[in-house]
Design a protein around this motif. Structure first.
Motif, short mmCIF file in Angstrom:
data_model
loop_
_atom_site.label_atom_id
_atom_site.label_comp_id
_atom_site.label_asym_id
_atom_site.label_seq_id
_atom_site.Cartn_x
_atom_site.Cartn_y
_atom_site.Cartn_z
N GLU A 1 66.35 92.76 27.12
CA GLU A 1 66.47 94.19 27.39
C GLU A 1 66.59 94.98 26.10
O GLU A 1 66.04 96.09 25.99
N CYS B 1 63.15 95.19 24.66
CA CYS B 1 62.36 96.19 25.39
C CYS B 1 62.70 97.60 24.92
O CYS B 1 61.82 98.45 24.75
N CYS B 2 63.99 97.85 24.71
CA CYS B 2 64.42 99.16 24.22
C CYS B 2 63.83 99.45 22.84
O CYS B 2 63.42 100.58 22.54
N THR C 1 60.98 98.22 21.48
CA THR C 1 59.55 98.51 21.55
C THR C 1 59.28 99.85 22.22
O THR C 1 58.41 100.61 21.78
N ASP C 2 60.05 100.17 23.26
CA ASP C 2 59.87 101.48 23.92
C ASP C 2 60.19 102.61 22.95
O ASP C 2 59.48 103.63 22.90
N GLY C 3 61.25 102.43 22.17
CA GLY C 3 61.63 103.46 21.19
C GLY C 3 60.57 103.64 20.12
O GLY C 3 60.25 104.78 19.73
N MET D 1 57.36 103.01 20.40
CA MET D 1 56.18 103.64 21.00
C MET D 1 56.38 105.14 21.16
O MET D 1 55.47 105.94 20.92
N THR D 2 57.60 105.53 21.57
CA THR D 2 57.90 106.95 21.70
C THR D 2 57.82 107.65 20.35
O THR D 2 57.25 108.75 20.21
N GLU E 1 54.23 108.19 19.32
CA GLU E 1 53.61 109.33 20.00
C GLU E 1 54.05 110.65 19.38
O GLU E 1 53.23 111.55 19.17
N ASN F 1 56.74 93.78 19.44
CA ASN F 1 56.07 93.36 20.68
C ASN F 1 56.07 91.84 20.81
O ASN F 1 56.30 91.29 21.90
N GLU G 1 59.57 90.69 21.74
CA GLU G 1 59.86 90.99 23.15
C GLU G 1 59.18 89.97 24.07
O GLU G 1 59.79 89.48 25.02
#
Length: 226
Positions: free
Chosen positions: A30, A33-34, A36-38, A40-41, A44, A71, A74
């Motif tokens: 988890e 995941c946080c 990689t999500d961070g 990616m944000t 952007e 990635n 993860e």
């Protein structure tokens, strides 16, 4: 637990060891995941303010370079989490089911085999079939159908994984139904593609965590009636 019988100490301690493993791995997954999500944000947002100006690409380039190993990490942690959680679920169901059927304890060799290796898709499907139905019957407290809905969701998710395997070339060819049943999902998942276990990981983690409670419920009722 004060009274394990008729669950053997080896069965229970193995389940406990697996539980501790996948709980720690779930936290690591988890967190990955946080991360990689961070990233990616941030990519952007950075791409938004950089726009078409290519003179100063360093920030965006750095984020892209960080995202690749993030990635990979993860994916690796997720695969390990899947392996331990799926093994715990199948072993837990084997213990629960033999209690429901009043069968002898599992052989220590079988306990070790189930705990050490990731189950195949066929083994997961089997555990979600009649053994799960017997678990629901033994619990006898599914007033709102929660356990039934959980089982249905798992069966559906396994069907999706099976469908995806049927329509993916593995080793340059399509697998037969028998070969698909023998697949370990972390082994056949391919780099650069969404792993076959991805949509199954959270429900299998929840499933694995719920089975020891079902065993404890059975033991409490068995002790009370005995």
């Amino acid at each position: 637990m004060d009274r394990l019988e008729p669950v053997t100490a080896h069965e229970w301690q193995t389940l406990l060891s697996l539980n501790r493993a996948y709980v720690d791995m779930r936290h690591a997954w988890e967190a990955a995941c946080c991360l990689t999500d961070g990233l990616m944000t941030k990519m952007e947002l950075t791409a938004g303010y950089v726009g078409d100006d290519q003179r100063y690409p360093h920030h965006l380039a750095a984020l892209k370079e960080m995202l690749q190993p993030a990635n990979t990490y993860e994916w690796q942690v997720g695969a390990l989490t899947w392996r331990y959680a799926s093994a715990a679920a199948v072993l837990g169901m084997a213990v629960m089911d033999r209690l429901a059927q009043q069968l002898p304890p599992l052989e220590p060799r079988l306990v070790e085999e189930l705990a050490r290796f990731e189950p195949s898709l066929g083994e997961l499907k089997k555990a979600c079939g009649a053994p799960y139905e017997r678990l629901i019957s033994v619990r006898d407290d599914d007033r709102y159908g929660t356990e039934t809905k959980t089982r249905e969701s798992l069966v559906n998710a396994l069907s999706v994984a099976e469908y995806n395997l049927e329509h993916t070339d593995i080793g340059g060819r399509r697998l037969s139904a028998a070969e698909i049943d023998e697949c370990q999902l972390s082994v056949v998942s391919q780099d650069g593609q969404e792993p076959f276990w991805q949509d199954l990981l959270k429900p299998v983690l929840d499933w694995a965590e719920s089975v020891p409670y079902s065993i404890a419920f059975w033991l409490d009722r068995h002790s009370a009636s005995g």
